[in-house]
Structure formats: structure tokens, C-alpha cells
Design a protein around this motif. Structure first.
Motif, short mmCIF file in Angstrom:
data_model
loop_
_atom_site.label_atom_id
_atom_site.label_comp_id
_atom_site.label_asym_id
_atom_site.label_seq_id
_atom_site.Cartn_x
_atom_site.Cartn_y
_atom_site.Cartn_z
N GLU A 1 0.83 -1.21 0.00
CA GLU A 1 0.00 0.00 0.00
C GLU A 1 0.86 1.26 0.00
O GLU A 1 0.56 2.24 -0.68
CB GLU A 1 -0.95 -0.01 1.20
CG GLU A 1 -1.97 -1.13 1.18
CD GLU A 1 -2.78 -1.14 -0.11
OE1 GLU A 1 -3.21 -0.03 -0.54
OE2 GLU A 1 -2.98 -2.22 -0.69
N GLU A 2 1.93 1.22 0.78
CA GLU A 2 2.84 2.37 0.78
C GLU A 2 3.48 2.56 -0.58
O GLU A 2 3.61 3.69 -1.08
CB GLU A 2 3.92 2.18 1.85
CG GLU A 2 4.92 3.32 1.92
CD GLU A 2 6.02 3.08 2.94
OE1 GLU A 2 6.90 3.95 3.05
OE2 GLU A 2 6.01 2.02 3.60
N ALA A 3 3.88 1.46 -1.20
CA ALA A 3 4.50 1.53 -2.53
C ALA A 3 3.51 2.11 -3.55
O ALA A 3 3.87 2.97 -4.37
CB ALA A 3 4.97 0.15 -2.98
N LEU A 4 2.26 1.66 -3.50
CA LEU A 4 1.24 2.19 -4.40
C LEU A 4 1.04 3.69 -4.21
O LEU A 4 0.88 4.45 -5.17
CB LEU A 4 -0.09 1.46 -4.19
CG LEU A 4 -0.23 0.09 -4.86
CD1 LEU A 4 -1.44 -0.64 -4.31
CD2 LEU A 4 -0.35 0.26 -6.37
N ALA A 5 1.04 4.12 -2.96
CA ALA A 5 0.87 5.55 -2.67
C ALA A 5 2.02 6.37 -3.25
O ALA A 5 1.81 7.45 -3.82
CB ALA A 5 0.77 5.76 -1.16
N ASP B 1 -6.14 10.80 -16.61
CA ASP B 1 -6.04 10.25 -15.26
C ASP B 1 -4.79 9.38 -15.13
O ASP B 1 -4.62 8.42 -15.87
CB ASP B 1 -7.29 9.42 -14.98
CG ASP B 1 -7.31 8.87 -13.56
OD1 ASP B 1 -6.40 9.22 -12.79
OD2 ASP B 1 -8.22 8.09 -13.25
N PRO B 2 -3.89 9.70 -14.18
CA PRO B 2 -2.68 8.92 -14.00
C PRO B 2 -2.82 7.81 -12.99
O PRO B 2 -1.84 7.24 -12.54
CB PRO B 2 -1.69 9.96 -13.49
CG PRO B 2 -2.56 10.81 -12.59
CD PRO B 2 -3.92 10.86 -13.27
N THR B 3 -4.06 7.52 -12.54
CA THR B 3 -4.27 6.61 -11.42
C THR B 3 -3.57 5.27 -11.64
O THR B 3 -3.67 4.67 -12.71
CB THR B 3 -5.77 6.37 -11.20
OG1 THR B 3 -6.40 7.61 -10.96
CG2 THR B 3 -5.99 5.46 -10.01
N VAL B 4 -2.88 4.83 -10.63
CA VAL B 4 -2.28 3.51 -10.64
C VAL B 4 -3.28 2.53 -10.07
O VAL B 4 -3.82 2.76 -8.99
CB VAL B 4 -0.98 3.49 -9.80
CG1 VAL B 4 -0.38 2.09 -9.82
CG2 VAL B 4 0.00 4.50 -10.33
N GLN B 5 -3.55 1.45 -10.77
CA GLN B 5 -4.55 0.50 -10.30
C GLN B 5 -4.03 -0.31 -9.14
O GLN B 5 -2.90 -0.81 -9.18
CB GLN B 5 -4.97 -0.43 -11.44
CG GLN B 5 -5.69 0.30 -12.55
CD GLN B 5 -6.43 -0.67 -13.45
OE1 GLN B 5 -6.20 -1.86 -13.41
NE2 GLN B 5 -7.33 -0.15 -14.26
N ALA B 6 -4.84 -0.46 -8.13
CA ALA B 6 -4.47 -1.26 -6.96
C ALA B 6 -4.61 -2.75 -7.29
O ALA B 6 -5.26 -3.11 -8.25
CB ALA B 6 -5.34 -0.91 -5.78
#
Length: 349
Positions: free
Chosen positions: A324-328, A344-349
């Protein structure tokens, strides 16, 4: 190990009878996968297992190009979309330490996904230094136009990949950033001087010369060889890549099926090996081409065999990390490109 100095691909999501027989007979030192080969995690694990079973060996490399951004063979719904390298470079402009942490985190996330399905090599980071007016085949795959930024972030990606139990590949040595053409379609000619190339293009590769694996660029550099592209140039492979840049790891060609190279596949293979590349990469998955490549590929022995063994010795057990920290961290870096990308640059979880 009794392996040969070439890495092919395959046609689909499972090995055909003829492919299994070919791999058992010719014993390539690795396999490279593309989107056509990747359907689901279980399917890829089975494909990798069948390749290793055909060879009767686990001592092989299984590669994929999973850079993030445009060059990403594994995609949703089974694998997350990741941002391109340039997002880390953009963040570096305002917060270098945050950018390095994010680049490491992004590489670590991708390595975790690859490790889980049996892929042990990721063909990243891209260390090319883009120049104004160059073809966009590199584009945002490059961290930055600044070699110092590329060095810092390339090192972070290399270490993040290794921390996930996967080997990185620095590419495209000695540099594709000035190319005015896409080497998939034509042979780019780079008319920079030796001094210009030394001062800019070669610097990131020299700084990361301890990388276990590297991939060449199919580019013509008249400052060193007026006739032969880097991949098939003994002068560039020797004087530049091994001596000046100082790479010590295993060097593989870029795909010899690209139109930057010409001639029959056996001739291309022989020229790549004669120039000083350790391993030939062939990516189409077409069996007749693979047979021709295998017929000209030598045993993986001598210095090439030692470099292969040294690369395999670089494998580490994956280190624990906070996903989770890495995704953030990666999402924060991706957000720096909202204005310039307009999406949108969102990285998918």
C-alpha cells in the motif's frame, strides 16, 4: 548447463507440440513473453513450467518488457497499469528523494507481480537520453533528458527490481535517445560526435555498468562504425560497450527481427555473436525463424557462459515490502503528469 546463446519467444498462450520439441532439442537459455502469450496468472505459470520442463532445467531466464506506460505486456484485469518512467523524472525536478523512492517502489511492485507468475527478468530500466526532435519511440519511456536524473532513477529501478527477486535489463546500450527513426521499422543513423556521445548518451550506462543484464540498440553510430549498427559492430561492442562504458554483465541483442537489421536470420545471428553480444534475442514467435536462429546460435559457454552464470547469481529472495505504501508513492509520482498528459494517472491497486 548445455544451453545455447539465444532467447526466442513462442506463438501463443501454450506451447505447441512443435515448440516443445524445438525447445527440448535446441535448449535456448531463455524465453521472452509478449501480450500474445499472457492471458492470466495461472496460464503464464503453466507456460513457464512447460518451457522449463521441455528443457529439463530451471536454470533459464524468462523475460518480459514491463516498463509501465506504453511498454507493458501485462495489463488489467490481472495486473495493474503502471505509469511511464517520465513521471518519476517529472517528480525528480521538485523532489529528487521522493522520485527515487517512487521509482524503487514502482519497480518493486512490478517485480512482485512477475515473480508470482514465474517471470524472473524484467527488461527495464530504459537508460536512453532523449534529445529534441528525436523519434518518439523512446519518448516518455525515458526518465528525463538529463543524464544525472536518469542515473539516479535508473539505479532506483534496478535496485527495486532486484529487491523483488527479478533481474533488471538496462537498455538500449549505447543509447537510442538521439534516433530520428524507430529501429523496429528502419535503421536510425546518429551523427553525434564521439565526444557528444561520451558526454551524454553513454553516461547512464557507464554509471550502471554493474547491471547483471543489458540490451543493445540497433543504431548506426558513424563516429565509431560507419557501416554496421551497434548490435553487429565489433568496434562498438568492444571499444564502446565493453571498454569505454565498461559493462561487465551479460549483453543481449535487441530483437533481431527488427527492420534495422537485414539479411537472413542465420546471418543476423552469426553477426550478433561475432560482434561480441553474448546472447541473441528473437521475438516473433515464428517457428521457422526460430529454427534458423537456433541453427546459427553457439553454445552458451566461455565468457558468455560466465556472464550468464554471474547474472543468475544476482538473483535475490524477494524482500518484504508494504504494497500500500508503494502504491501511494507511485500514485504521487504519476500525479505529477496530470497537467502535461491531460488524463487520469491513477495507478490501479
Amino acid at each position: 548447463m548445455d544451453l545455447k546463446a539465444f532467447i526466442p519467444s513462442c506463438a501463443g498462450t501454450h506451447l505447441s507440440y512443435d515448440e516443445r520439441a524445438f525447445f527440448a532439442r535446441e535448449r535456448p537459455c531463455g524465453l521472452i513473453l509478449f501480450a500474445r502469450n499472457c492471458q492470466s496468472p495461472d496460464q503464464i505459470r503453466a507456460l513457464v513450467a512447460s518451457f522449463k520442463e521441455a528443457l529439463g532445467s530451471d536454470e533459464v531466464l524468462v523475460l518480459v518488457d514491463q516498463e509501465g506506460g506504453r511498454v507493458q505486456r501485462l495489463r488489467p484485469p490481472h495486473w495493474r497499469n503502471m505509469p511511464p518512467a517520465r513521471c518519476y523524472g517529472d517528480l525528480y525536478d521538485t523532489d529528487p528523494e521522493a522520485a527515487k523512492r517512487a521509482a524503487f517502489a514502482g519497480a518493486r511492485l512490478m517485480a512482485a507481480e512477475l515473480y508470482a507468475i514465474g517471470i524472473n527478468v524484467n527488461c527495464t530500466p530504459c537508460l536512453d537520453v532523449p534529445q529534441p526532435g528525436a523519434h518518439d519511440i523512446i519518448g516518455d519511456r525515458a526518465f528525463s533528458p538529463d543524464p544525472d536524473v536518469i542515473i539516479a532513477l535508473g539505479r532506483a529501478v534496478m535496485e527495486g527490481t532486484l529487491a523483488g527477486g527479478v533481474l533488471p535489463v538496462i537498455k538500449h546500450v549505447p543509447g537510442h535517445g538521439r534516433a530520428l527513426a524507430d529501429s523496429h521499422l528502419a535503421l536510425p543513423r546518429i551523427d553525434a560526435s564521439e565526444a557528444e556521445l561520451e558526454a551524454v548518451d553513454f553516461r547512464p550506462f557507464r554509471a550502471l555498468r554493474d547491471a547483471p543484464l543489458a540490451m543493445t540498440a540497433h543504431v548506426l553510430l558513424p563516429a565509431f562504425d560507419e557501416r554496421r549498427p551497434a548490435t553487429v559492430s565489433p568496434a562498438i561492442m568492444g571499444k564502446v560497450i565493453r571498454d569505454s562504458i565498461g559493462l561487465t554483465g551479460l549483453v543481449m541483442s535487441d530483437d533481431i527481427g527488427m527492420q534495422a537489421l537485414g539479411g537472413p536470420y542465420a546471418e543476423r545471428t552469426s553477426a550478433v555473436i561475432a560482434a561480441g553480444c553474448d546472447v541473441v534475442l528473437h521475438c516473433s514467435g515464428r517457428l521457422l525463424e526460430m529454427i534458423e536462429v537456433a541453427g546459427a546460435a553457439p553454445p552458451l559457454d566461455g565468457l558468455a557462459g560466465e556472464r550468464f552464470a554471474h547474472a543468475r547469481a544476482a538473483f535475490r529472495e524477494p524482500q518484504p515490502f508494504d504494497k500500500e505504501e508503494a502504491l501511494a508513492l507511485v500514485t504521487e509520482a504519476a500525479a505529477t503528469r496530470v497537467a502535461s498528459l491531460g488524463k487520469d494517472p491513477t495507478v490501479q491497486a
